[in-house]
Design a protein around this motif. Structure first.
Motif, short mmCIF file in Angstrom:
data_model
loop_
_atom_site.label_atom_id
_atom_site.label_comp_id
_atom_site.label_asym_id
_atom_site.label_seq_id
_atom_site.Cartn_x
_atom_site.Cartn_y
_atom_site.Cartn_z
N PHE B 137 0.98 -1.23 0.16
CA PHE B 137 -0.06 -0.04 0.17
C PHE B 137 0.91 1.18 -0.11
O PHE B 137 0.75 2.00 -0.55
N TYR B 138 2.06 1.36 0.96
CA TYR B 138 2.74 2.22 0.97
C TYR B 138 3.60 2.71 -0.40
O TYR B 138 3.86 3.58 -0.84
N ALA B 139 3.76 1.56 -0.99
CA ALA B 139 4.56 1.57 -2.47
C ALA B 139 3.80 2.32 -3.47
O ALA B 139 4.40 3.17 -4.29
N ILE B 140 2.42 1.94 -3.36
CA ILE B 140 1.75 2.77 -4.57
C ILE B 140 1.63 4.17 -4.02
O ILE B 140 1.86 5.05 -4.97
N LEU B 141 1.54 4.75 -2.85
CA LEU B 141 1.48 6.05 -2.39
C LEU B 141 3.00 6.73 -2.66
O LEU B 141 2.85 7.71 -2.98
N ILE B 142 4.12 6.00 -2.48
CA ILE B 142 5.31 6.33 -2.70
C ILE B 142 5.33 6.66 -4.23
O ILE B 142 5.96 7.77 -4.70
N ALA B 143 4.92 5.68 -4.92
CA ALA B 143 5.15 6.16 -6.61
C ALA B 143 4.19 7.30 -6.85
O ALA B 143 4.85 8.22 -7.57
N GLY B 144 2.98 7.41 -6.09
CA GLY B 144 2.29 8.66 -6.41
C GLY B 144 2.99 10.00 -6.14
O GLY B 144 3.16 10.83 -6.79
N THR B 145 3.48 9.83 -4.83
CA THR B 145 4.52 11.02 -4.62
C THR B 145 5.44 11.29 -5.31
O THR B 145 5.76 12.49 -5.55
N MET B 146 6.22 10.43 -5.64
CA MET B 146 7.43 10.63 -6.63
C MET B 146 7.06 11.03 -8.04
O MET B 146 7.75 11.86 -8.63
N LEU B 147 5.87 10.65 -8.29
CA LEU B 147 5.42 11.03 -9.71
C LEU B 147 5.18 12.45 -9.87
O LEU B 147 5.15 13.36 -10.55
N LEU B 148 4.48 12.92 -8.64
CA LEU B 148 4.14 14.45 -8.62
C LEU B 148 5.48 15.07 -8.26
O LEU B 148 5.37 16.37 -9.12
N THR B 149 6.41 14.66 -7.73
CA THR B 149 7.41 15.43 -7.50
C THR B 149 8.11 15.56 -8.82
O THR B 149 8.76 16.64 -9.10
N GLN B 150 8.16 14.32 -9.67
CA GLN B 150 8.91 14.44 -10.71
C GLN B 150 8.09 15.57 -12.01
O GLN B 150 8.66 16.00 -12.70
N LEU B 151 7.06 15.52 -11.77
CA LEU B 151 6.06 16.25 -12.91
C LEU B 151 6.16 17.73 -12.25
O LEU B 151 6.14 18.56 -13.26
N TYR B 152 5.72 18.14 -10.98
CA TYR B 152 5.49 19.43 -10.72
C TYR B 152 6.55 19.94 -9.91
O TYR B 152 6.69 21.33 -9.49
N GLY B 153 7.64 19.06 -9.47
CA GLY B 153 8.68 19.53 -8.56
C GLY B 153 8.08 20.20 -7.06
O GLY B 153 7.03 19.68 -6.70
N ASP B 154 8.97 21.01 -6.48
CA ASP B 154 8.52 21.34 -5.11
C ASP B 154 8.02 22.77 -5.36
O ASP B 154 8.03 23.42 -6.43
#
Lengths: 110, 197
Positions: B137-154
């Motif tokens: 479950f956390y792996a899926i959330l981590i993927a989402g987090t990293m995707l957002l970071t990659q697409l939109y940065g900080d």
């Protein structure tokens, strides 16, 4: 007059079940010990749901029969008791397991 | 307790009860909370939360969990499985270091995307090998987090990490508190009540 006993024939396979292993509480204890290397008394008590006294009694029987070995020690000032199957205990459980599989495994028509 | 009683199931049951304390969740939560705060405020929170998470995980297992559940030495099969996982994790950390170093030196432009795949994949593998489904479950959330970071940065990525961190920490606490309630420290000394001789 001499009484002649009828030939009893071979013993029923179920009659040769190891009664030390066969008791439900001890079977539970042996099953848990079989799948791990060793377990602390507290862990065994929680896994089996047995009370202190009950588990103690059954472990006494198993140790008497040579199926488990107990190791007592201290962690700091706290005593602990580790329980482990002996080679005989492991063999006895395995033999019981195979026996039950043979006895209960095959149904007629299947 | 499950109604299925097989040797495989009881071994798994004995193993997975050590995850009922929620400490792994709290560790992960602190790690991502720290990562998110680091992006917004600097390194201090990251260092503090990483250290706190590790101390809580190791110390918690030693002083909270094992005294309540008792100690089990698992079979060579289980121990080997965990050793393989440790090797994989170490290799992944080394690979990450190499990729980060390469990326910083102007390496492959898609290094960030590689992490979006690698990190969740590692957590999925950990979930499988540790028999710990919550990590998936956390792996899926981590993927989402990293995707957002990659697409939109900080700061979007940072907020996503903080949200993940808070969620994981809350889930951990939601496991830890009932765990403490249902597993009080055993009263008295072991040998006082167990002496069959």
């Amino acid at each position: 007059m001499t009484t002649v006993e009828p030939d009893a024939g071979p013993a029923h396979p179920l009659a040769s079940l190891d009664r030390v292993v066969h008791a439900p509480a001890r079977l539970m204890v042996l099953a848990y010990l079989y799948v791990v290397d060793s377990a602390e008394f507290l862990a065994l008590m929680q896994l089996t749901g047995l009370t202190w006294g009950n588990l103690s009694t059954h472990l006494s029987k198993l140790e008497e029969t040579g199926y488990v070995a107990l190791e007592k020690g201290f962690r700091g000032k706290k005593p602990y008791t580790m329980v482990q199957l002996t080679a005989d205990g492991r063999a006895a459980f395995e033999a019981y397991r195979l026996q039950m599989q043979q006895v209960l495994g095959n149904l007629p028509g299947k | 307790m499950s109604n299925t009683f097989s040797l495989k199931e009881i071994e798994r049951q004995a193993w997975t009860r050590y995850f009922e304390d929620g400490l792994w969740d709290i560790w992960l939560g602190f790690m991502y909370l720290g990562g998110g705060l680091r992006s917004l405020t600097g390194n201090l929170w990251w260092y503090l939360l990483i250290a706190a998470g590790v101390l809580l995980l190791i110390g918690g297992k030693r002083w909270i969990t094992v005294p309540r559940l008792g100690y089990i030495k698992f079979s060579p099969w289980r121990e080997t499985r965990q050793m393989r996982l440790k090797i994989i994790v170490v290799a992944a950390v080394l690979l990450t270091a190499v990729l980060v170093f390469w990326g910083l030196r102007g390496g492959w432009a898609y290094t960030g995307w590689l992490f979006v795949l690698l990190v969740p994949a590692l957590f999925l593998l950990m979930a499988y090998m540790m028999d710990f489904p919550r990590l998936a479950f956390y792996a899926i959330l981590i993927a989402g987090t990293m995707l957002l970071t990659q697409l939109y940065g900080d700061p979007v990525g940072a907020y996503a990490q903080i949200a993940l961190g808070l969620l994981a920490t809350l889930i951990g606490l939601a496991h830890l508190l009932p765990f403490l309630r249902h597993n009080p420290l055993p009263a008295g000394q072991d040998t006082e009540r167990y002496d069959h001789r």
